[in-house]
Design an enzyme around this catalytic site. Structure first.
Site, mmCIF file in Angstrom:
data_model
loop_
_atom_site.group_PDB
_atom_site.id
_atom_site.type_symbol
_atom_site.label_atom_id
_atom_site.label_comp_id
_atom_site.label_asym_id
_atom_site.label_seq_id
_atom_site.Cartn_x
_atom_site.Cartn_y
_atom_site.Cartn_z
ATOM 1 N N HIS A 35 -45.597 -72.290 -35.800
ATOM 2 C CA HIS A 35 -45.455 -70.625 -35.775
ATOM 3 C C HIS A 35 -44.028 -70.323 -36.300
ATOM 4 C CE1 HIS A 35 -49.110 -69.952 -34.007
ATOM 5 N NE2 HIS A 35 -48.971 -70.295 -32.815
ATOM 6 N N ASP A 73 -54.919 -76.718 -34.430
ATOM 7 C CA ASP A 73 -54.626 -75.692 -33.491
ATOM 8 C C ASP A 73 -55.444 -74.444 -33.475
ATOM 9 O OD1 ASP A 73 -52.676 -73.517 -32.098
ATOM 10 O OD2 ASP A 73 -51.565 -75.396 -31.720
ATOM 11 N N HIS A 106 -54.481 -71.497 -32.534
ATOM 12 C CA HIS A 106 -53.740 -70.590 -33.329
ATOM 13 C C HIS A 106 -53.468 -70.788 -34.676
ATOM 14 C CE1 HIS A 106 -53.069 -70.459 -28.978
ATOM 15 N NE2 HIS A 106 -53.308 -69.340 -29.028
ATOM 16 N N ASP A 113 -55.407 -77.018 -28.328
ATOM 17 C CA ASP A 113 -55.744 -75.720 -27.591
ATOM 18 C C ASP A 113 -57.158 -74.981 -28.091
ATOM 19 O OD1 ASP A 113 -54.668 -75.049 -29.809
ATOM 20 O OD2 ASP A 113 -52.932 -73.629 -28.884
#
Length: 309
Positions: A125, A162, A164, A246
């Site tokens: 991120h 991931d 996200h 995740d």
């Protein structure tokens, strides 16, 4: 040829507030998993401490200097609403960078077949000039640029599964035709980026969003058709993985329904692609994964695959 495992106790010293999902226990869960005798064949090394200047491969110098200056002597410093630094955070982040770079060196120099780097904080991120989403430096992106600069690698594929979207990696490589960033992720979900229409200025950004409650069968089809086909056509000289776990059905921060076998499958598919185009050169870097049980099981299947099982 063997699988390299890169870690360091400093990853435990990046303290967070009680209840924060990106906690030191994540690394303990990985370590417990890899203590099993079936992983005895791993070559284990400590992540070296990178100089802050290494991060300037993807982040401007003033940004790197600001993160270094923000490191507190005690307590916590808030970088954004969910990203904090404690006295141990800077070393952990620089060893995460150093570990990713070392893994690239080892793979490029044929010291190992592939590598898994298990450090925290995560990185995908972190944009060029902005820390966010638990991330300070984007170590997977730094590893890609290091491979290009140090070894003259022509094309690097960075595949991110991931749950996200890796907005930071997309931001860094938006205008880079020599690095393909390809991501599967849940939408809608933090950070709100990652639509299929976001393709980069050189058409080397590949986003394959998944819907809440999509399961492993949907993921596998999307990964095969949306990610693997594009990366195969790109024919990378090195494959990097932003390995967040995740999307596992036990994870508390998202709503996909993958299980640990899906990560093993995806790993093998990328290894096949790396064998075809990159002499098998592949480096995996830990990102998210916030259910300790789901993380441990997923890492086991991921590393089993890396070891050829």
């Amino acid at each position: 040829m063997t699988t390299l495992y890169v870690s360091h106790p400093a990853a435990l010293d990046h303290a967070v507030h009680p209840g924060h999902p990106e906690r030191p226990d994540r690394i303990r869960a990985v370590e417990r998993t890899l203590e099993n005798e079936r992983f005895a064949g791993l070559v284990r090394v400590l992540a070296p401490l990178a100089e802050p200047t290494v991060a300037t491969l993807v982040h401007p110098e003033d940004y790197v200097e600001a993160i270094v200056a923000a490191s507190p002597k005690s307590g916590f410093v808030s970088i954004d609403s969910d990203t904090t630094m404690s006295p141990g955070s800077l070393e952990a982040a620089l060893r995460a960078v150093g570990g990713a770079v070392h893994a690239v060196d080892a793979v490029m120099n044929k010291e190992c077949a592939n590598a898994f780097v298990a450090m925290r904080p995560p990185g995908h991120h972190a944009e060029k000039t902005r820390a966010m989403g638990f991330c300070l430096f984007n170590q997977a992106a730094i590893a890609a640029r290091h491979a290009r600069k140090a070894y003259g690698v022509s094309r690097v594929a960075l595949v991110d599964w991931d749950v996200h979207h890796g907005n930071g990696s997309q931001d860094i490589f938006w205008d880079d035709g020599d690095v393909m960033y390809a991501s599967t992720h849940q939408m809608p979900l933090f950070p709100g980026t990652g639509a299929a229409s976001e393709r980069g200025s050189k058409d080397t950004i590949v986003n394959v969003p998944l819907r809440p409650n999509d399961d492993g069968a949907v993921f596998r089809e999307a990964f095969e058709k949306g990610v693997l086909a594009r990366v195969d056509a790109f024919a990378p000289d090195l494959v990097l993985i932003s390995a967040g776990f995740d999307a596992h059905h036990l994870d508390p921060l998202a709503n996909l329904r993958l299980d640990e076998t899906d990560f093993g499958w995806a790993t093998r598919k990328l290894m096949e692609l790396a064998d075809r185009h990159a002499g098998g050169r592949l480096v995996s870097v830990l990102e998210g994964g916030y259910s300790l049980e789901g993380l441990g099981k997923s890492v086991a299947h991921h590393v089993d695959a890396l070891m050829g099982r």
